[in-house]
Design a protein around this motif. Structure first.
Motif, mmCIF file in Angstrom:
data_model
loop_
_atom_site.group_PDB
_atom_site.id
_atom_site.type_symbol
_atom_site.label_atom_id
_atom_site.label_comp_id
_atom_site.label_asym_id
_atom_site.label_seq_id
_atom_site.Cartn_x
_atom_site.Cartn_y
_atom_site.Cartn_z
ATOM 1 N N TRP A 73 0.856 -1.185 0.000
ATOM 2 C CA TRP A 73 0.000 0.000 0.000
ATOM 3 C C TRP A 73 0.888 1.230 0.000
ATOM 4 N N CYS A 74 0.666 2.124 -0.944
ATOM 5 C CA CYS A 74 1.387 3.387 -1.016
ATOM 6 C C CYS A 74 0.486 4.498 -0.486
ATOM 7 N N ASP A 75 0.930 5.148 0.567
ATOM 8 C CA ASP A 75 0.200 6.276 1.134
ATOM 9 C C ASP A 75 0.778 7.540 0.508
ATOM 10 N N MET A 76 0.016 8.161 -0.396
ATOM 11 C CA MET A 76 0.474 9.350 -1.103
ATOM 12 C C MET A 76 -0.027 10.637 -0.450
ATOM 13 N N ASN A 77 -0.617 10.521 0.749
ATOM 14 C CA ASN A 77 -1.043 11.721 1.460
ATOM 15 C C ASN A 77 0.173 12.527 1.912
ATOM 16 N N GLU A 78 -0.052 13.781 2.206
ATOM 17 C CA GLU A 78 1.031 14.672 2.627
ATOM 18 C C GLU A 78 1.222 14.604 4.136
ATOM 19 N N TYR A 79 2.466 14.396 4.540
ATOM 20 C CA TYR A 79 2.819 14.384 5.955
ATOM 21 C C TYR A 79 4.067 15.223 6.173
ATOM 22 N N PHE A 80 4.177 15.752 7.373
ATOM 23 C CA PHE A 80 5.408 16.399 7.826
ATOM 24 C C PHE A 80 5.888 17.498 6.887
ATOM 25 N N GLY A 81 4.941 18.284 6.386
ATOM 26 C CA GLY A 81 5.308 19.438 5.588
ATOM 27 C C GLY A 81 5.482 19.186 4.117
ATOM 28 N N GLY A 82 4.895 18.117 3.582
ATOM 29 C CA GLY A 82 4.917 17.931 2.139
ATOM 30 C C GLY A 82 5.454 16.608 1.652
ATOM 31 N N GLU A 83 5.848 15.697 2.530
ATOM 32 C CA GLU A 83 6.424 14.431 2.097
ATOM 33 C C GLU A 83 5.330 13.451 1.696
ATOM 34 N N ARG A 84 5.476 12.890 0.512
ATOM 35 C CA ARG A 84 4.512 11.932 -0.021
ATOM 36 C C ARG A 84 5.250 10.701 -0.547
ATOM 37 N N GLY A 85 4.528 9.608 -0.646
ATOM 38 C CA GLY A 85 5.123 8.384 -1.180
ATOM 39 C C GLY A 85 5.601 7.437 -0.098
ATOM 40 N N TRP A 86 4.761 7.200 0.907
ATOM 41 C CA TRP A 86 5.115 6.324 2.029
ATOM 42 C C TRP A 86 4.765 4.878 1.713
ATOM 43 N N THR A 87 5.707 3.968 1.937
ATOM 44 C CA THR A 87 5.494 2.537 1.719
ATOM 45 C C THR A 87 5.097 1.895 3.041
ATOM 46 N N VAL A 88 3.897 1.350 3.116
ATOM 47 C CA VAL A 88 3.437 0.704 4.349
ATOM 48 C C VAL A 88 4.090 -0.677 4.450
ATOM 49 N N VAL A 89 4.904 -0.865 5.477
ATOM 50 C CA VAL A 89 5.633 -2.127 5.650
ATOM 51 C C VAL A 89 5.022 -3.002 6.733
ATOM 52 N N PHE A 90 4.114 -2.433 7.530
ATOM 53 C CA PHE A 90 3.371 -3.236 8.503
ATOM 54 C C PHE A 90 1.988 -2.645 8.704
ATOM 55 N N VAL A 91 0.989 -3.521 8.681
ATOM 56 C CA VAL A 91 -0.354 -3.148 9.118
ATOM 57 C C VAL A 91 -0.918 -4.358 9.841
ATOM 58 N N ALA A 92 -1.451 -4.138 11.037
ATOM 59 C CA ALA A 92 -1.945 -5.240 11.854
ATOM 60 C C ALA A 92 -3.185 -5.865 11.236
ATOM 61 N N ASP A 93 -3.342 -7.142 11.470
ATOM 62 C CA ASP A 93 -4.556 -7.843 11.089
ATOM 63 C C ASP A 93 -5.623 -7.480 12.114
ATOM 64 N N GLY A 94 -6.622 -6.749 11.689
ATOM 65 C CA GLY A 94 -7.622 -6.260 12.627
ATOM 66 C C GLY A 94 -8.461 -7.340 13.272
ATOM 67 N N SER A 95 -8.476 -8.535 12.685
ATOM 68 C CA SER A 95 -9.270 -9.623 13.246
ATOM 69 C C SER A 95 -8.448 -10.521 14.167
ATOM 70 N N ALA A 96 -7.147 -10.260 14.271
ATOM 71 C CA ALA A 96 -6.269 -11.128 15.067
ATOM 72 C C ALA A 96 -6.062 -10.553 16.459
ATOM 73 N N ASN A 97 -5.918 -11.450 17.434
ATOM 74 C CA ASN A 97 -5.462 -11.057 18.763
ATOM 75 C C ASN A 97 -4.085 -11.691 18.942
ATOM 76 N N TYR A 98 -3.058 -10.925 18.618
ATOM 77 C CA TYR A 98 -1.702 -11.464 18.647
ATOM 78 C C TYR A 98 -1.320 -11.859 20.072
ATOM 79 N N ASN A 99 -0.326 -12.749 20.193
ATOM 80 C CA ASN A 99 0.207 -13.144 21.492
ATOM 81 C C ASN A 99 1.644 -13.593 21.304
ATOM 82 N N VAL A 100 2.301 -13.987 22.392
ATOM 83 C CA VAL A 100 3.731 -14.290 22.310
ATOM 84 C C VAL A 100 4.014 -15.474 21.394
#
Length: 249
Positions: A73-100
């Motif tokens: 997923w490429c986030d092309m929104n503007e952050y931190f004063g104009g920076e665009r083109g963020w590569t999402v390298v982690f997104v949690a599984d919203g249906s998971a309850n992670y554990n050790v």
């Protein structure tokens, strides 16, 4: 070569190992099928945005160099004063309850992406990958332990440095990034003492109204609250509409 899909859906980022299209040719004797592999649109999302200044947020194929062609997923929104083109390298599984025994992992696992990045950003995302509250988006330099590892399967670490907040270049300061699979002790704030003999899991920035992702190394429900809250409060449960994410630029 615009192969992006701007519908975020509920999927985490995956290494694409499937064929995207097939064509069939029939002769009098045989029928043959040829497959077309995914075509990379850049080495990362920043390179895609640099090549096309109108590129929108969405799913794209990239080839970082150390792995094959992967879908991110490429986030092309503007952050931190104009920076665009963020590569999402982690997104949690919203249906998971992670554990050790089932810790979160990078969902786009490329050392090159992390080593080439000048900074990372944390923010919550909904099922369509849009940034959501609670908490602002915050960014810092990439900690060295993240280059060959991740924040989730590591003993407690602290990284002090400059931060950037939201989309204003002037919204910055200095803070401590705290993370690891251990347990935060009483009174349960981001900067509270850490019990290295117990597992709970947390990622937070000390004293900031940013994501405080916790509980992913314990049987307790995963929490997606803010770093200004105590873990002793009920907190905000993670869900498919509120998922912790890490992106790099």
């Amino acid at each position: 070569n615009s192969n992006n899909n701007n519908n975020g859906g509920g999927n985490a980022i995956i290494i694409n190992t499937t064929n995207t299209s097939t064509t069939s040719t029939t002769t009098s004797a045989t029928t043959s099928t040829t497959s077309a592999a995914p075509v990379s649109q850049g080495t990362n999302c920043a390179s895609i945005r640099a090549a096309d200044g109108s590129a929108d947020s969405g799913w794209y194929y990239i080839a970082p160099g150390d792995v094959g062609v992967i879908q991110v997923w490429c986030d092309m929104n503007e952050y931190f004063g104009g920076e665009r083109g963020w590569t999402v390298v982690f997104v949690a599984d919203g249906s998971a309850n992670y554990n050790v025994g089932n810790l979160p992992r990078w969902t786009a696992d490329s050392v090159t992406l992390r080593k080439d990045a000048t900074r990372f950003m944390v923010v919550y995302r909904d099922s369509n990958m849009n940034p959501v509250s609670p908490g602002d988006a915050y960014g810092m330099m990439v900690p060295s332990p993240w280059l060959h590892g991740d924040p989730f399967d590591i003993e407690y670490q602290i990284f002090v440095g400059d931060y950037w907040r939201g989309n204003a270049a002037s919204a910055r300061g200095n803070t401590a990034l705290r993370y690891g699979r251990n347990e935060i002790g009483s009174p349960g704030y981001c900067g509270s003492p850490v019990n290295t003999n117990a597992f709970h899991g947390f990622v937070c920035m000390d004293g900031l109204f940013g994501p405080f992702y916790s509980g992913w190394a314990s049987p307790d429900p995963d929490k997606c609250s803010t770093s200004t809250e105590s873990l002793n409060n009920p907190g905000t449960a993670c869900s498919s509409s509120r998922r912790f994410s890490i992106a790099v630029l």
